[in-house]
Scaffold this motif. Structure first.
Motif, PDB file in Angstrom:
ATOM      1  N   THR A   1       0.864  -1.174   0.000  1.00  0.00           N
ATOM      2  CA  THR A   1       0.000   0.000   0.000  1.00  0.00           C
ATOM      3  C   THR A   1       0.907   1.233   0.000  1.00  0.00           C
ATOM      4  OG1 THR A   1      -1.935   1.025   1.046  1.00  0.00           O
ATOM      5  CG2 THR A   1      -0.197   0.210   2.523  1.00  0.00           C
ATOM      6  N   TYR A   2       0.293   2.406   0.157  1.00  0.00           N
ATOM      7  CA  TYR A   2       1.078   3.640   0.212  1.00  0.00           C
ATOM      8  C   TYR A   2       1.707   3.809   1.592  1.00  0.00           C
ATOM      9  CZ  TYR A   2      -0.840   5.236  -4.239  1.00  0.00           C
ATOM     10  OH  TYR A   2      -1.167   5.358  -5.558  1.00  0.00           O
ATOM     11  N   ILE A   3       2.950   4.286   1.603  1.00  0.00           N
ATOM     12  CA  ILE A   3       3.679   4.491   2.852  1.00  0.00           C
ATOM     13  C   ILE A   3       4.305   5.878   2.872  1.00  0.00           C
ATOM     14  CG2 ILE A   3       4.245   2.025   3.020  1.00  0.00           C
ATOM     15  CD1 ILE A   3       7.169   2.879   2.196  1.00  0.00           C
ATOM     16  N   VAL A   4       4.639   6.353   4.062  1.00  0.00           N
ATOM     17  CA  VAL A   4       5.596   7.440   4.221  1.00  0.00           C
ATOM     18  C   VAL A   4       6.715   6.900   5.101  1.00  0.00           C
ATOM     19  CG1 VAL A   4       3.986   9.326   3.842  1.00  0.00           C
ATOM     20  CG2 VAL A   4       4.285   8.446   6.155  1.00  0.00           C
ATOM     21  N   ASP A   5       7.934   7.208   4.720  1.00  0.00           N
ATOM     22  CA  ASP A   5       9.109   6.690   5.425  1.00  0.00           C
ATOM     23  C   ASP A   5       9.436   7.511   6.662  1.00  0.00           C
ATOM     24  OD1 ASP A   5      10.443   4.403   4.048  1.00  0.00           O
ATOM     25  OD2 ASP A   5      10.276   5.755   2.325  1.00  0.00           O
ATOM     26  N   ASP A   6      10.230   6.918   7.501  1.00  0.00           N
ATOM     27  CA  ASP A   6      10.785   7.631   8.646  1.00  0.00           C
ATOM     28  C   ASP A   6      11.884   8.567   8.148  1.00  0.00           C
ATOM     29  OD1 ASP A   6      11.316   7.873  11.649  1.00  0.00           O
ATOM     30  OD2 ASP A   6      13.289   7.335  10.860  1.00  0.00           O
ATOM     31  N   GLY A   7      11.789   9.866   8.504  1.00  0.00           N
ATOM     32  CA  GLY A   7      12.840  10.789   8.096  1.00  0.00           C
ATOM     33  C   GLY A   7      12.339  12.210   7.922  1.00  0.00           C
ATOM     34  N   ASP A   8      13.217  13.052   7.400  1.00  0.00           N
ATOM     35  CA  ASP A   8      12.905  14.467   7.187  1.00  0.00           C
ATOM     36  C   ASP A   8      12.299  14.687   5.803  1.00  0.00           C
ATOM     37  OD1 ASP A   8      13.822  15.158   9.676  1.00  0.00           O
ATOM     38  OD2 ASP A   8      15.833  15.736   8.982  1.00  0.00           O
TER      39      ASP A   8
END
Length: 621
Positions: free
Chosen positions: A100-107
């Protein structure tokens, strides 16, 4: 490009707690000595992490998120623009693990800039880089905004319609990844290993097994012995007509009553006769109409044909030679970076053409992504960028639909070549499919990209409340399956995730049978651009004993009639209306001249052939 100079200041950024929307304010000042307009371009950068490298999730260094154009500003004048940014477009699709869609850990970074390079330079400046590090010019970190997100595979895993978003194009019959059929055959390029994964040329591939079956366009059997008594056909007890449901909601219970009046044979006759045409359905009171092609106006109709409520315009013959395909190319409209202008383009070029020439359906706008500079019809499509193309296309559609024009976005999807496009199989991984071609179309189907100037303006309160109501599928296959028959795109994504409830027509199938008709009906195709006698099962008896087929026919009638009932097809129509074809004097002359020219041409060819044969005989003697 402008004849003056502008300064842009990033005033503020706020992101809602649910991550779904960002509010971005930018002030633009004309610092030059001439009046002009400026474009605010908002870009984003997302972190490229070890998780991405492990799971094959690719990221670009910069991506467009939104844009707005200012009003004309006199020297020294300023305008503050407030942008409401859809943060779903910052998410990346992970087909391997999260599915599915994700957002990663980070800036994460937002940046404004005159173009993508300028915006990237600004982000690099915020990260501490400058010309000493190899940059060609210094960036401006004051034009950036940074925030941190933790890894999240939940926020963007559900669509606006409440449907779970998960793999639809990675495995199974509707896969676009060739590795689903030939495991390990394709290596996808990755920024983590440019040299090791740079594309190879694949040769000598042979289709066998299920892949060969799918390519044969005959891969779903229609049962012939199921109990389908629950489905009502040809009901004569109801007095409803489509006119009674003009403007009705899709879920209005009267739709079922109306659709029960039709027979399967009526649907099949209607569906198969959609080449620049809307076929009548007598039982529901649907009249027949013409339709036409052309993202930039009517291809084949002229202003002399203009009518109002069945009567010619008084001065119609004065405009017999004038058409409506007078607008700029789609690519030029996109590169104006002007949503309001695109909306007006839709109102006039598609909408007013539809009204004037009584053409409820206009086959456009063209919304394929520019993937190759040699595509012969690139001028009909907006851009290589899904947000620029998606928002300009969405605005054009909103303008056209405000005039009751039933648009047919073309060509859904992945039509990036004109040479040998009929039946060509297009393969790619699901991330690429979703984040480029499909993200582009998604903006139009979901009615996204509303111009900043429309907010708080009563004139535009009713715009962007519903997405596109019509689409044309493509000649190419989506993976191994005909585009109109690819359930993963046409049903699961388009109708499920995006909530599309409209008219879905194939491209011209009379050239060669590429549409897999029965499979296409099961995949939500409501209409076919004509295929003559090329199938032998196009009868009600063939479909009536299959539960799935009966439900599909009912659903497709619902989709098509709902779209038509919400178009200008019903302008001036009531339950007693009938259509009578009239021949104007100029059209009689036009057809006569075409006939004479055709006969003369054939006669000339025949005379030339005879002369050639006689000369050869003389030479042989």
């Amino acid at each position: 490009m402008s004849y003056t100079e502008f300064e842009q200041k990033l005033d503020s950024v706020s992101i809602t707690g649910d991550k779904k929307t960002a509010t971005v304010k930018v002030t633009v000042t004309n610092t030059g000595d001439k009046a002009g307009k400026s474009v605010v371009q908002l870009y984003a950068q997302t972190p490229y992490t070890d998780y991405d490298k492990t799971n094959g999730v690719e990221k670009s260094a910069i991506q467009l998120m939104d844009f707005e154009k200012t009003e004309s500003l006199d020297p020294g004048k300023s305008q503050t623009i407030t942008m409401y940014v859809d943060m779903a477009n910052i998410a990346s699709y992970d087909a391997k693990t999260a599915k599915t869609y994700i957002v990663d850990d980070g800036d994460y970074y937002f940046a404004i800039g005159d173009d993508s390079h300028d915006a990237l330079n600004n982000i690099l400046a915020a990260q501490g880089y400058g010309v000493d590090d190899g940059m060609t010019s210094e960036g401006d970190e004051t034009k950036t905004y940074r925030w941190h997100w933790d890894f999240d595979d939940d926020t963007f895993s559900v669509s606006d319609t409440g449907v779970e978003i998960t793999n639809k194009l990675t495995e199974g019959d509707y896969a676009m990844d060739l590795n689903a059929f030939m495991p390990g055959k394709v290596t996808y390029m990755t920024r983590s290993d440019w040299n090791g994964t740079f594309p190879d040329k694949y040769e000598g591939l042979s289709a066998t097994g299920r892949l060969a079956t799918l390519l044969g366009n005959d891969f779903i059997d229609i049962p012939q012995n199921e109990d389908t008594d629950e489905y009502v056909w040809g009901d004569t007890t109801s007095k409803l007509t489509i006119n009674d449901l003009k403007g009705a909601e899709f879920d209005d219970e009267r739709w079922e009553e109306l659709i029960n009046k039709a027979t399967i044979d009526e649907f099949l006759a209607y569906a198969a006769s959609s080449f620049h045409h809307i076929e009548k359905i007598d039982s529901v009171g649907l009249l027949s109409y013409d339709a036409d092609d052309g993202p930039g106006g009517s291809d084949t109709h002229y202003l002399g044909e203009g009518t109002y409520q069945g009567k010619e315009w008084a001065d119609a013959e004065d405009y017999a030679e004038y058409g409506t395909r007078v607008g700029q190319g789609q690519i030029n409209l996109a590169y104006a970076w002007n949503k309001e202008l695109a909306y007006e383009n839709g109102e006039i070029i598609l909408g007013e053409t539809s009204l004037c020439l009584r053409l409820p359906i206009m086959i456009g706008p063209g919304m394929n992504i520019h993937r190759n500079g040699y595509n012969g019809r690139g001028g009909e499509y907006y851009s290589e960028d899904p947000i620029l193309s998606g928002y300009i296309g969405s605005a054009t559609i909103q303008g056209a639909q405000s005039k009751g024009c039933l648009v047919n976005i073309k060509h859904a999807a992945f039509n990036d070549s004109e040479i040998n496009r009929s039946g060509i199989a297009v393969f790619m991984n699901e991330q690429k499919a979703r984040e480029l071609e499909l993200r582009n179309l998604q903006q139009a189907f979901e009615g996204k990209g509303k111009p900043a100037s429309f907010y708080g303006n009563e004139e535009y309160d009713e715009t962007y409340t519903e997405g596109a109501l019509g689409v044309m599928s493509s000649y190419n296959r989506i993976g191994a399956v005909a585009s109109s028959a690819n359930r993963g795109v046409m049903v699961d994504i388009m109708r499920g995730e995006w909530g599309f409830k409209g008219y879905n027509v194939t491209d011209f199938t009379g050239v060669s049978l590429k549409a897999a008709p029965k499979e296409s009906i099961l995949a939500g195709t409501t209409n076919f651009c004509g295929f003559g006698n090329s199938v032998d099962y196009w009868t009600g008896d063939y479909f009536i004993n299959s539960k799935e087929a009966c439900k599909a026919v009912k659903d497709n009638l619902h989709y098509a009639l709902y779209a038509l009932a919400n178009s200008n097809a019903l302008n001036g129509i009531n339950s007693s209306s009938r259509r009578i074809e009239l021949m104007t004097s100029w059209r009689i002359l036009y057809i006569t001249l075409i006939t004479v020219f055709s006969v003369t041409t054939v006669a000339g060819i025949a005379a030339y052939t005879v002369t050639l044969v006689l000369n050869k005989k003389k030479e042989s003697n």
